[in-house]
Design a protein around this motif. Structure first.
Motif, PDB file in Angstrom:
ATOM      1  N   GLN A  85      50.002 112.862  56.857  1.00  0.00           N
ATOM      2  CA  GLN A  85      49.253 113.993  56.298  1.00  0.00           C
ATOM      3  C   GLN A  85      48.529 113.570  55.027  1.00  0.00           C
ATOM      4  N   GLU A  86      49.249 112.830  54.187  1.00  0.00           N
ATOM      5  CA  GLU A  86      48.594 112.329  52.979  1.00  0.00           C
ATOM      6  C   GLU A  86      48.058 110.943  53.290  1.00  0.00           C
ATOM      7  N   PHE A  87      46.779 110.767  53.074  1.00  0.00           N
ATOM      8  CA  PHE A  87      46.166 109.504  53.442  1.00  0.00           C
ATOM      9  C   PHE A  87      46.586 108.402  52.485  1.00  0.00           C
ATOM     10  N   SER A  88      46.536 107.172  52.998  1.00  0.00           N
ATOM     11  CA  SER A  88      46.928 106.039  52.172  1.00  0.00           C
ATOM     12  C   SER A  88      45.739 105.122  51.933  1.00  0.00           C
ATOM     13  N   LEU A  89      44.545 105.716  51.807  1.00  0.00           N
ATOM     14  CA  LEU A  89      43.352 104.900  51.604  1.00  0.00           C
ATOM     15  C   LEU A  89      43.131 104.647  50.119  1.00  0.00           C
ATOM     16  N   VAL A  90      42.483 103.514  49.805  1.00  0.00           N
ATOM     17  CA  VAL A  90      42.091 103.241  48.425  1.00  0.00           C
ATOM     18  C   VAL A  90      40.701 103.840  48.237  1.00  0.00           C
ATOM     19  N   PRO A  91      40.565 104.850  47.377  1.00  0.00           N
ATOM     20  CA  PRO A  91      39.349 105.669  47.362  1.00  0.00           C
ATOM     21  C   PRO A  91      38.059 104.885  47.100  1.00  0.00           C
ATOM     22  N   TRP A  92      38.104 103.864  46.244  1.00  0.00           N
ATOM     23  CA  TRP A  92      36.836 103.216  45.889  1.00  0.00           C
ATOM     24  C   TRP A  92      36.536 102.006  46.767  1.00  0.00           C
ATOM     25  N   LEU A  93      37.358 101.734  47.750  1.00  0.00           N
ATOM     26  CA  LEU A  93      37.022 100.682  48.712  1.00  0.00           C
ATOM     27  C   LEU A  93      36.296 101.318  49.893  1.00  0.00           C
ATOM     28  N   SER A 156      43.331  99.058  64.559  1.00  0.00           N
ATOM     29  CA  SER A 156      42.947  97.665  64.352  1.00  0.00           C
ATOM     30  C   SER A 156      44.155  96.742  64.518  1.00  0.00           C
ATOM     31  N   LEU A 157      45.339  97.306  64.472  1.00  0.00           N
ATOM     32  CA  LEU A 157      46.560  96.526  64.691  1.00  0.00           C
ATOM     33  C   LEU A 157      47.015  96.645  66.135  1.00  0.00           C
ATOM     34  N   ASP A 158      46.102  97.070  67.015  1.00  0.00           N
ATOM     35  CA  ASP A 158      46.420  97.211  68.429  1.00  0.00           C
ATOM     36  C   ASP A 158      47.565  98.185  68.658  1.00  0.00           C
ATOM     37  N   ALA A 159      47.492  99.339  67.992  1.00  0.00           N
ATOM     38  CA  ALA A 159      48.554 100.327  68.181  1.00  0.00           C
ATOM     39  C   ALA A 159      48.540 100.837  69.622  1.00  0.00           C
ATOM     40  N   ARG A 160      49.697 100.860  70.241  1.00  0.00           N
ATOM     41  CA  ARG A 160      49.818 101.453  71.574  1.00  0.00           C
ATOM     42  C   ARG A 160      50.491 102.815  71.471  1.00  0.00           C
ATOM     43  N   VAL A 161      51.195 102.998  70.348  1.00  0.00           N
ATOM     44  CA  VAL A 161      51.788 104.299  70.060  1.00  0.00           C
ATOM     45  C   VAL A 161      51.168 104.780  68.750  1.00  0.00           C
ATOM     46  N   LEU A 162      50.563 105.960  68.766  1.00  0.00           N
ATOM     47  CA  LEU A 162      49.912 106.458  67.562  1.00  0.00           C
ATOM     48  C   LEU A 162      50.485 107.838  67.231  1.00  0.00           C
ATOM     49  N   VAL A 163      51.004 107.959  66.003  1.00  0.00           N
ATOM     50  CA  VAL A 163      51.543 109.243  65.572  1.00  0.00           C
ATOM     51  C   VAL A 163      50.513 109.919  64.683  1.00  0.00           C
ATOM     52  N   LEU A 164      50.167 111.154  64.991  1.00  0.00           N
ATOM     53  CA  LEU A 164      49.227 111.926  64.166  1.00  0.00           C
ATOM     54  C   LEU A 164      50.002 113.094  63.570  1.00  0.00           C
ATOM     55  N   ASP A 165      50.276 113.005  62.256  1.00  0.00           N
ATOM     56  CA  ASP A 165      51.110 114.015  61.595  1.00  0.00           C
ATOM     57  C   ASP A 165      50.206 115.114  61.025  1.00  0.00           C
ATOM     58  N   GLU A 166      50.173 116.249  61.663  1.00  0.00           N
ATOM     59  CA  GLU A 166      49.317 117.378  61.287  1.00  0.00           C
ATOM     60  C   GLU A 166      47.894 116.940  60.973  1.00  0.00           C
ATOM     61  N   PRO A 167      47.246 116.278  61.935  1.00  0.00           N
ATOM     62  CA  PRO A 167      45.911 115.735  61.638  1.00  0.00           C
ATOM     63  C   PRO A 167      44.866 116.816  61.458  1.00  0.00           C
ATOM     64  N   THR A 168      45.078 117.994  62.042  1.00  0.00           N
ATOM     65  CA  THR A 168      44.017 118.997  62.018  1.00  0.00           C
ATOM     66  C   THR A 168      44.093 119.898  60.793  1.00  0.00           C
ATOM     67  N   ALA A 169      45.192 119.811  60.032  1.00  0.00           N
ATOM     68  CA  ALA A 169      45.367 120.751  58.914  1.00  0.00           C
ATOM     69  C   ALA A 169      44.181 120.771  57.958  1.00  0.00           C
ATOM     70  N   PRO A 170      43.635 119.607  57.548  1.00  0.00           N
ATOM     71  CA  PRO A 170      42.525 119.679  56.584  1.00  0.00           C
ATOM     72  C   PRO A 170      41.147 119.773  57.227  1.00  0.00           C
ATOM     73  N   LEU A 171      41.065 119.888  58.554  1.00  0.00           N
ATOM     74  CA  LEU A 171      39.771 119.775  59.228  1.00  0.00           C
ATOM     75  C   LEU A 171      39.152 121.133  59.547  1.00  0.00           C
TER      76      LEU A 171
END
Lengths: 502, 324
Positions: A85-93, A156-171
């Motif tokens: 739910q909380e993203f782990s991106l580096v904002p200025w990259l 990009s890590l070839d995920a075969r299992v992907l968990v989406l934790d409340e992905p639509t909440a902020p959309l």
């Protein structure tokens, strides 16, 4: 043979069971909904899957082979990805830099191969069938695009299992459709996905099966096509939820005006006017980003604005939220974690923070005994599920955190000396399960019976329609329509919110 | 339905133990006991009453400064100016006495100056929204320079004999600097743990945005903590000037770092929101016995700094492990 299976997973924290013998399976190319109230154990289960927690008992099997991830790196290397739910991106990259952060392809000299990163990133964009500017710092991207970057990072890590934790909440609704297009594309590729959401219609639209948890236990798994919302809700909460919204008593025709506000943002030519009557619920409807929260923040003095305000007919000056509080106007902000609560502090510290004057003795000291008793009373009244007043707020579920915020303002409301006139609820039920939602609606309604007027900001139309006496619709930063009585319905609100009414 | 009452009652007993283990004072105290025991084992003179009193008196100056520093750090700020503020206010007190002002007025002048400098720091941080580390770095330099300009670089001596009370006298068998320090800690403890202002200090450090939005005047309390820091620095300046019976313009060098170290050794989070004033007292005394013990052992002053630095790193490492 299942792509993934969790079998008999149990986990407790400090002697409190968070999960007991929970199992689920996931097939390749399947979307499995994981459903449960906040605190049911969904997040804990997903953290165990991703190696963030280790189970006390039970096992995780990937392609029928037992795996024991010691951390998230090991899980992602094995093809298990998660979008939190909380993203782990580096904002200025940029998007590219974020996707390959920490594992950038190198050339013979150990330097980063930007060209290869770009080729790989573009291939991912093509795979998801989206358009995305890969060279903008992610902070400048919309929430939806940021989420797509997170998904690309996992893929990009070839995920075969992907968990989406409340992905639509902020959309926004259209962004949800874009997300679902991605989910369908990945499904065709054979990626198995676990989809966490509180929205029934989303589960029925995108998911194949649904597994329900309750209080850390496994309740059951159903084919989505062979089930219905009422059944799932009953499995979740263990009881039938009939009336979600409390009855709405007619507003007294002569109810006096409590608040009249004219708010002008700096540099704006347009003044938004808000009028609120005694005991009234005024809904702020509109798309995400339409300026509802900003207007609320300007109103209480948390953002700059020129304000013409009258409270109970008297002219009032507000320069800071403390001035608003002194006038009896309070905000329950959109982001509980960042703006509402001090997560590492106890319920008690959080609840009494803006009303310590109530427990004054010997001049300036705080009478801890009466403070503690009052906090326990408030927490009981709002039915916060927590071990006690000293429990750390950050360890509670989202619904209970929201109830702690409500306890705080209820305390202010009940404070005879200071009282409250207006409470602004900004997305009060975001990320909260249905059972707690119903309770929060009842609490909001009960506040109006005590003479408090409510400003209700919500992106969920049923909530706006079910609770509001009047609705102000926002579009592009300003109020564009005010609806009353029979006018309040979903098509009318959406028409104004999207500009389709012109 | 689970009610808070039924659930909380049986938990009390266990929560008292967990609360002790989670208490920020717990680890500093253990560190203190270990270092204390080591020093006592290695050196016979360490445990003598004379030496222990000496330790406490030497620790009193850093201990007093560290009180104001605690307030600032608990809000998530920092105050680098305390060392030079102590030196400047000490020399101003000495200067005022030399030109013939009564002791009481001279002290009031020095304390008032400390408070004013602290309030200036606080105003820059709270109202002009400047970063604390930059603001106090600037006032640090300014105060250092002002002390040298005021004294011409020489100590101001020839102070009235009565002034020696604050640094050299004993009252009820206890050294006055220690009494002053204990009084400051007692007041700070009451303010931090039993008044609304104290709650707000922690709340600002815990989540400034949430504290502001809930209706607390955050700027006012930021102004308050920096003012307190300036005041306690000036109080330390009083004790030091009285002990030396002179105003020393260079006296404060490095004291800000020792004060910060005392707060951090006391278990506070440098990011704010967590820490207790008793921990700071333990931290300050830990630094004092380290200084004293290393001196008694004849360790070279150069090596002493290395050892102190290493111990601070170790303390933070242990805290990190505990926090996660």
């Amino acid at each position: 043979m299942s792509l993934l299976s969790l079998e008999g997973i149990s986990k407790s924290f400090n002697g409190v069971a968070a999960l007991s013998e929970v199992s689920l399976t996931l097939e390749a190319g399947e979307v499995l909904a994981l459903l449960g109230e906040n605190g049911a154990g969904k997040s804990t289960l997903m953290k165990i899957l991703c190696g963030i927690h280790r189970p006390d008992a039970g096992e995780v099997r990937l392609d029928d082979a037992r795996v024991e991830f010691r951390n998230y790196r090991e899980a992602s290397a094995a093809g298990v990805g998660i979008v939190f739910q909380e993203f782990s991106l580096v904002p200025w990259l940029t998007a590219i830099e974020n996707i390959f952060l920490g594992r950038e392809p190198r050339n013979a000299f150990g330097l980063i191969q930007r060209s290869r990163m770009r080729v790989d990133a573009e291939r991912l964009v093509g795979r998801l069938g989206i358009e995305l500017d890969l060279d903008t710092p992610v902070a400048a991207l919309s929430v939806a695009d940021q989420q797509f970057v997170e998904i690309m990072k996992a893929l990009s890590l070839d995920a075969r299992v992907l968990v989406l934790d409340e992905p639509t909440a902020p959309l926004t609704p259209s962004e949800v459709e874009r997300l679902f297009a991605i989910v369908r594309a990945l499904k065709r590729e054979g990626v198995g996905m676990i989809f966490i959401s509180h929205h029934m219609e989303e589960i029925f639209e995108i998911c194949d099966r649904v597994t329900v948890l309750r209080d850390g236990g496994y309740i059951g798994t159903r084919e989505v096509a062979a089930s219905d919302a009422a059944t799932l809700v009953e499995m979740m909460v263990g009881r039938r939820v009939d009336t979600v919204f409390p009855p709405r008593p007619p507003l007294a025709a002569n109810a006096p005006l409590v608040l009249e506000a004219g708010i002008t943002a700096p540099g704006s030519a347009q003044t938004d006017r808000v009028r609120l009557r005694h005991g009234e619920i005024l809904g702020f409807a509109g798309l995400v980003g339409s300026g509802r929260s900003e207007l609320a923040l300007r109103l209480i003095g948390a953002l700059p604005a020129s304000r013409q305000m009258r409270v109970d007919g008297r002219e009032a000056k507000i320069r800071a939220p403390a001035d608003a509080l002194a006038l009896g106007i309070g905000l329950l902000p959109e982001s509980r974690k960042q703006q509402g609560l001090i997560l590492p502090f106890s319920c008690l510290d959080n609840i009494t923070l803006n009303q310590l004057g109530r427990f004054r003795h010997a001049g300036v000291l705080i009478d801890r005994g009466s403070e503690h008793a009052e906090v326990e009373r408030l927490m009981d009244q709002v039915r916060v599920k927590a071990p006690g007043a000293d429990s750390v707020v950050g360890e509670l579920s989202g619904g209970n955190q929201q109830k702690v915020v409500i306890s705080r303002w209820l305390g202010r409301v009940e404070d005879v000396e200071r009282g409250m006139r207006v409470l602004i609820f900004d997305e009060p039920t975001r990320g909260i399960d249905i059972g707690a939602k119903t309770e929060i609606y009842a609490l909001i309604r009960a506040l109006t019976e005590r003479g408090v007027s409510i400003l209700l900001i919500s992106s969920e139309l049923p909530e706006i329609i079910g609770l509001s006496d009047r609705v102000a619709v926002f579009r592009k930063g300003h109020i564009v329509a005010e609806l009353e009585g029979e006018e309040i319905d979903a098509p009318t609100i959406m028409a104004h919110a999207t500009g389709g009414a012109q | 339905m689970t009610t808070t009452h039924t659930a909380s009652t049986p938990r009390r007993g266990r929560s008292r133990l967990t609360r002790l283990l989670r208490s920020p004072v717990f680890y500093p105290l253990i560190g203190f006991v270990i270092v204390f025991a080591l020093m006592a084992l290695i050196n016979d003179n360490f445990l003598s009453t004379a030496n222990l009193t000496n330790v406490a008196r030497q620790g009193a100056i850093i201990g007093i400064i560290a009180v104001g520093m605690s307030f600032v750090i608990f809000t998530g700020g920092i105050d680098l100016s305390v060392g030079p503020v102590m030196a400047l206010t000490g020399t101003v007190m000495a200067g005022l006495m030399v030109i013939g002002l009564p002791i009481g007025l001279a002290i009031a002048g020095g304390l008032g100056l400390g408070l004013a400098i602290g309030a200036f720091n606080g105003a820059c941080v709270a109202f002009a929204r400047m970063p604390p580390i930059i603001v106090t770095l600037a006032t640090m330099g300014i105060c250092k320079g002002l002390a040298l300009i005021y004294t011409g670089g020489y100590p101001i001596s020839g102070l009235p004999a009565g002034f020696s009370f604050f640094g050299r006298a004993t009252l009820l068998g206890i050294q006055v600097p220690i009494l002053i320090m204990l009084a400051v800690y007692a007041i700070a403890w009451v303010v931090l743990h039993h008044t609304p202002a104290g709650r707000y200090v922690y709340a600002i450090g815990g989540n400034e945005e949430a504290t502001r939005l809930t209706g607390i005047r955050v700027s006012r309390y930021k102004l308050m903590v920096y003012s307190i820091s300036g005041l306690t620095a000036a109080l330390a300046g009083l004790v030091l000037a009285s002990r030396l019976m002179s105003g020393q313009p260079n006296a404060g060098t490095g004291f800000e770092l020792d004060a910060i170290a005392a707060v951090v050794l006391g278990g506070a989070a440098i990011s704010g929101g967590r820490g207790v004033i008793l921990g700071t007292l333990v931290g300050a005394m830990l630094l004092a016995i380290l200084n004293n013990g290393l001196n008694l052992l004849g360790v070279s002053p150069y090596l002493q700094d290395v050892v102190k630095g290493a111990i601070i790193l170790l303390a933070i490492l242990i805290q990190r492990g505990r926090a996660s």
